[in-house]
Scaffold this motif. Structure first.
Motif, mmCIF file in Angstrom:
data_model
loop_
_atom_site.group_PDB
_atom_site.id
_atom_site.type_symbol
_atom_site.label_atom_id
_atom_site.label_comp_id
_atom_site.label_asym_id
_atom_site.label_seq_id
_atom_site.Cartn_x
_atom_site.Cartn_y
_atom_site.Cartn_z
ATOM 1 N N ALA A 251 23.821 13.121 8.320
ATOM 2 C CA ALA A 251 22.484 12.559 8.102
ATOM 3 C C ALA A 251 22.491 11.636 6.889
ATOM 4 C CB ALA A 251 21.456 13.677 7.920
ATOM 5 N N THR A 252 23.231 12.030 5.847
ATOM 6 C CA THR A 252 23.304 11.200 4.641
ATOM 7 C C THR A 252 24.032 9.885 4.939
ATOM 8 O OG1 THR A 252 23.266 13.167 3.242
ATOM 9 C CG2 THR A 252 24.105 11.145 2.238
ATOM 10 N N GLU A 253 25.105 9.981 5.714
ATOM 11 C CA GLU A 253 25.833 8.752 6.085
ATOM 12 C C GLU A 253 24.938 7.819 6.906
ATOM 13 O OE1 GLU A 253 29.749 9.113 7.881
ATOM 14 O OE2 GLU A 253 30.095 10.934 6.704
ATOM 15 N N ILE A 254 24.223 8.392 7.852
ATOM 16 C CA ILE A 254 23.329 7.576 8.692
ATOM 17 C C ILE A 254 22.236 6.950 7.829
ATOM 18 C CG2 ILE A 254 21.621 7.637 10.574
ATOM 19 C CD1 ILE A 254 23.291 10.034 11.737
ATOM 20 N N HIS A 255 21.644 7.779 6.951
ATOM 21 C CA HIS A 255 20.568 7.298 6.083
ATOM 22 C C HIS A 255 21.059 6.147 5.200
ATOM 23 C CE1 HIS A 255 16.977 7.555 3.512
ATOM 24 N NE2 HIS A 255 17.809 7.429 2.490
ATOM 25 N N GLU A 256 22.220 6.347 4.600
ATOM 26 C CA GLU A 256 22.723 5.334 3.663
ATOM 27 C C GLU A 256 23.193 4.059 4.369
ATOM 28 O OE1 GLU A 256 25.464 7.550 1.224
ATOM 29 O OE2 GLU A 256 23.824 8.355 -0.016
ATOM 30 N N LEU A 259 21.304 2.081 9.309
ATOM 31 C CA LEU A 259 21.404 1.741 10.730
ATOM 32 C C LEU A 259 20.626 2.752 11.563
ATOM 33 C CD1 LEU A 259 25.270 1.086 10.893
ATOM 34 C CD2 LEU A 259 23.471 -0.664 10.868
ATOM 35 N N THR A 260 20.291 2.350 12.777
ATOM 36 C CA THR A 260 19.745 3.329 13.716
ATOM 37 C C THR A 260 20.888 4.232 14.165
ATOM 38 O OG1 THR A 260 20.226 1.912 15.600
ATOM 39 C CG2 THR A 260 18.027 1.699 14.627
ATOM 40 N N VAL A 261 20.552 5.345 14.764
ATOM 41 C CA VAL A 261 21.571 6.262 15.274
ATOM 42 C C VAL A 261 22.435 5.548 16.331
ATOM 43 C CG1 VAL A 261 21.854 8.312 16.734
ATOM 44 C CG2 VAL A 261 20.361 8.389 14.717
ATOM 45 N N GLU A 262 21.788 4.765 17.184
ATOM 46 C CA GLU A 262 22.540 4.043 18.229
ATOM 47 C C GLU A 262 23.578 3.099 17.602
ATOM 48 O OE1 GLU A 262 19.423 4.897 18.695
ATOM 49 O OE2 GLU A 262 19.617 5.965 20.607
ATOM 50 N N GLU A 263 23.159 2.373 16.557
ATOM 51 C CA GLU A 263 24.091 1.451 15.902
ATOM 52 C C GLU A 263 25.194 2.206 15.175
ATOM 53 O OE1 GLU A 263 21.425 -2.232 14.365
ATOM 54 O OE2 GLU A 263 20.653 -0.221 13.920
ATOM 55 N N PHE A 264 24.791 3.271 14.480
ATOM 56 C CA PHE A 264 25.736 4.052 13.693
ATOM 57 C C PHE A 264 26.856 4.606 14.573
ATOM 58 C CE2 PHE A 264 27.318 7.897 11.656
ATOM 59 C CZ PHE A 264 27.512 7.487 10.346
ATOM 60 N N PHE A 265 26.480 5.071 15.770
ATOM 61 C CA PHE A 265 27.481 5.660 16.663
ATOM 62 C C PHE A 265 28.048 4.631 17.659
ATOM 63 C CE2 PHE A 265 25.299 9.473 15.209
ATOM 64 C CZ PHE A 265 26.356 10.330 14.973
#
Ligand code: ZN
Length: 268
Positions: A251-256, A259-265
């Motif tokens: 969650a911290t990586e995504i937050h920092e 990006l959206t979850v879709e972009e992050f993954f």
């Protein structure tokens, strides 16, 4: 001066039409087509109520309609904390989370209702998040967590039978695509000073409590899954109330990353 008088009169007229001891009732439609029932007790007491189920379902359905059948894949890690469910990715038929428990938090949901449940790890994290919020001066309430595919199927089929396919498609989510099926999501709300609770609406994001959540949720393992202005990527309008558990590290990586979850993954 004239302008001020006109606006003052206008306010009195508007406020006046809500003066009704029985409570006046208005219907309003939000930008994303969600129907709210607005009941007023006095001119200064506005209580906004929304049917979160219908709201969620309509949004889920909206996202459904954006993807064609051929695009849809069934996820192979439905029990994992990093499972991604969206308009192109569905849970397997009959999927149920293994370890659903009720977090020890305040609820705006009836006792015994399955919507109070989350997977154990997420439930513990929600308790920590609410505790953190309390220490910062904010009372958070859990409103809608787990919803089974079976329940969703029943709702959908029942709507088809009683109201027709068109109505069902407009107001019910196709089962299998909701994050609420995973036991990793919880919709949250806050109490209103005038009584009752804020509906599941964008206004939550503008409150001090909503802003605290947006800034700190990742420290407890949650992200705001559907951020503002990203519906073209996530398939959902801004939902400051919908928290998704990923664990603190992720969650911290995504937050920092911002990006959206879709972009992050890399799913967009
Ligand atoms: Zn939600």
């Amino acid at each position: 001066m004239k302008k001020i008088l006109i606006w003052t009169s206008l306010f009195i007229v508007l406020a006046g039409c809500t003066q009704d001891d029985q409570g006046a009732s208005l219907n309003a439609k939000s930008a994303d087509g969600v129907q709210f029932g607005i009941k007023t007790k006095s001119p200064l007491e506005l209580v906004v109520e929304s049917d979160d189920n219908e709201q969620e379902q309509e949004k889920e359905k909206e996202s459904e309609q954006n993807g064609s059948e051929a695009d849809v894949i069934t996820v192979d890690n439905p029990h994992e904390t990093d499972v991604i469910v969206n308009k192109q990715r569905r849970l397997p038929e009959g999927f149920e989370p293994k370890d659903l428990v009720e977090p020890n938090v305040s609820f705006n949901a009836p006792e015994g209702n399955p919507k109070r449940l989350m997977k154990k790890e997420a439930a513990q994290a929600l308790e920590d998040l609410f505790e953190g919020a309390k220490n910062a001066g904010f009372d958070l309430y859990a409103q809608s967590g787990y919803r089974s595919i079976e329940t969703q199927t029943w709702i959908y089929n029942n709507n088809v039978e009683t109201k027709g396919q068109e109505h069902a498609d407009k107001y019910s989510a196709v089962p299998g695509h909701s994050e609420h099926h995973t036991g990793l999501a919880m919709d949250i709300t806050i109490p209103l000073e005038t009584g009752g609770f804020l509906g599941l609406e964008e206004a939550l994001g503008e409150t001090d409590a909503g802003q605290w959540v947006a800034e700190h949720a990742h420290e407890y393992g949650f992200v705001i899954r559907y951020p503002e202005g990203k519906s073209h990527i996530t398939g959902y309008e801004y939902e400051p109330w919908h928290l998704r558990y990923f664990g603190i590290e992720l969650a911290t990586e995504i937050h920092e990353s911002r990006l959206t979850v879709e972009e992050f993954f890399d799913l967009y």
